[in-house]
Motif scaffolding. Structure first.
Motif, PDB file in Angstrom:
ATOM      1  N   ALA A  14     -55.177 -35.612   7.284  1.00  0.00           N
ATOM      2  CA  ALA A  14     -53.407 -35.405   7.185  1.00  0.00           C
ATOM      3  C   ALA A  14     -52.814 -35.856   5.953  1.00  0.00           C
ATOM      4  O   ALA A  14     -52.035 -35.178   5.464  1.00  0.00           O
ATOM      5  CB  ALA A  14     -52.904 -36.492   8.210  1.00  0.00           C
ATOM      6  N   SER A  17     -53.323 -33.324   3.303  1.00  0.00           N
ATOM      7  CA  SER A  17     -52.478 -32.057   3.276  1.00  0.00           C
ATOM      8  C   SER A  17     -50.991 -32.519   2.949  1.00  0.00           C
ATOM      9  O   SER A  17     -50.500 -31.480   2.472  1.00  0.00           O
ATOM     10  CB  SER A  17     -52.622 -31.696   5.032  1.00  0.00           C
ATOM     11  N   PHE A  18     -50.679 -33.519   3.496  1.00  0.00           N
ATOM     12  CA  PHE A  18     -49.385 -34.017   3.119  1.00  0.00           C
ATOM     13  C   PHE A  18     -49.265 -34.094   1.461  1.00  0.00           C
ATOM     14  O   PHE A  18     -48.292 -33.554   1.031  1.00  0.00           O
ATOM     15  CB  PHE A  18     -48.959 -35.344   3.633  1.00  0.00           C
ATOM     16  N   LEU A  21     -49.308 -30.625   0.086  1.00  0.00           N
ATOM     17  CA  LEU A  21     -47.683 -29.721   0.594  1.00  0.00           C
ATOM     18  C   LEU A  21     -46.753 -30.587  -0.361  1.00  0.00           C
ATOM     19  O   LEU A  21     -45.736 -29.689  -0.891  1.00  0.00           O
ATOM     20  CB  LEU A  21     -47.412 -30.011   1.954  1.00  0.00           C
ATOM     21  N   ILE A 140     -46.261 -21.990   9.486  1.00  0.00           N
ATOM     22  CA  ILE A 140     -46.952 -23.407   9.527  1.00  0.00           C
ATOM     23  C   ILE A 140     -45.568 -24.356   9.057  1.00  0.00           C
ATOM     24  O   ILE A 140     -45.661 -25.382   9.794  1.00  0.00           O
ATOM     25  CB  ILE A 140     -47.975 -23.572   8.292  1.00  0.00           C
ATOM     26  N   CYS A 141     -44.769 -24.082   8.120  1.00  0.00           N
ATOM     27  CA  CYS A 141     -43.628 -24.575   7.836  1.00  0.00           C
ATOM     28  C   CYS A 141     -42.676 -25.024   8.944  1.00  0.00           C
ATOM     29  O   CYS A 141     -42.003 -26.073   9.059  1.00  0.00           O
ATOM     30  CB  CYS A 141     -42.993 -24.165   6.481  1.00  0.00           C
ATOM     31  N   LYS A 143     -43.504 -24.871  12.115  1.00  0.00           N
ATOM     32  CA  LYS A 143     -44.117 -25.556  13.049  1.00  0.00           C
ATOM     33  C   LYS A 143     -43.886 -27.131  12.686  1.00  0.00           C
ATOM     34  O   LYS A 143     -43.734 -28.115  13.558  1.00  0.00           O
ATOM     35  CB  LYS A 143     -45.559 -25.471  13.193  1.00  0.00           C
ATOM     36  N   LEU A 144     -44.176 -27.495  11.371  1.00  0.00           N
ATOM     37  CA  LEU A 144     -44.118 -28.762  10.897  1.00  0.00           C
ATOM     38  C   LEU A 144     -42.718 -29.310  10.935  1.00  0.00           C
ATOM     39  O   LEU A 144     -42.309 -30.387  11.176  1.00  0.00           O
ATOM     40  CB  LEU A 144     -44.698 -28.874   9.677  1.00  0.00           C
ATOM     41  N   LYS A 147     -41.442 -30.087  14.649  1.00  0.00           N
ATOM     42  CA  LYS A 147     -42.328 -31.063  15.378  1.00  0.00           C
ATOM     43  C   LYS A 147     -41.537 -31.872  16.406  1.00  0.00           C
ATOM     44  O   LYS A 147     -40.673 -32.715  15.827  1.00  0.00           O
ATOM     45  CB  LYS A 147     -43.382 -31.635  14.664  1.00  0.00           C
ATOM     46  N   THR A 149     -41.159 -35.284  18.082  1.00  0.00           N
ATOM     47  CA  THR A 149     -41.691 -36.602  17.936  1.00  0.00           C
ATOM     48  C   THR A 149     -41.366 -37.575  19.120  1.00  0.00           C
ATOM     49  O   THR A 149     -41.622 -38.870  19.239  1.00  0.00           O
ATOM     50  CB  THR A 149     -41.782 -37.384  16.649  1.00  0.00           C
TER      51      THR A 149
END
Length: 152
Positions: A14, A17-18, A21, A140-141, A143-144, A147, A149
């Motif tokens: 994670a 990946s962060f 990005l 993907i963007c 979805k992120l 999100k 929470t």
């Protein structure tokens, strides 16, 4: 270069990946917005002008939400654009408490003159990706960005 953090595999993945990005986003943003300084305009000011150009007049809060800026920050951005006569605050006749932000004639001419080159820069930057990769990246963007929470 990934993370040097010594956590578990899920945490390391994670964080790695962060970092990728974030670096890609900052690098891309820097290249795409480099012209703004030559035009004496900030990224936030461009965001306001572009949003008003495509969506029409909005209240200050809506504008801030659209370009992801706080109420205090958006006030300063609009103040500076107003000083340059690119936007104007218009008080509602029905409800004098409601003020919407409008592009002026000069503001419309300005954004119309710079937007096509901005689109060209973005298109050029994304040309390293196939159409399918761009669609995947967009998904993907999204979805992120959306999100939920609330259940964590």
């Amino acid at each position: 270069m990934g993370t040097k953090f010594k956590g578990n595999k899920k945490e390391i993945q994670a964080l790695d990946s962060f970092i990728k990005l974030k670096r890609a986003s900052e690098s891309l943003s820097s290249r795409v917005t480099a012209e703004f300084s030559k035009l004496n305009i900030s990224e936030s000011q461009f965001g306001v002008l572009e949003t008003l150009y495509h969506l029409g007049p909005l209240c200050q809060k809506e504008l801030g939400d659209k370009i992801l800026k706080s109420t205090g920050n958006i006030t300063l951005v609009i103040d500076n654009l107003e000083k340059r006569h690119l936007v104007e605050r218009v008080r509602s006749v029905e409800d004098r408490r409601f003020i919407s932000i409008h592009l002026t004639g000069d503001g419309k001419k300005f954004i119309e003159s710079i937007f096509p080159d901005h689109v060209k820069r973005i298109t050029n930057e994304f040309s390293v990706l196939t159409v399918e990769e761009q669609e995947t990246l967009g998904n993907i963007c999204r979805k992120l960005g959306k999100k939920d929470t609330s259940h964590e």
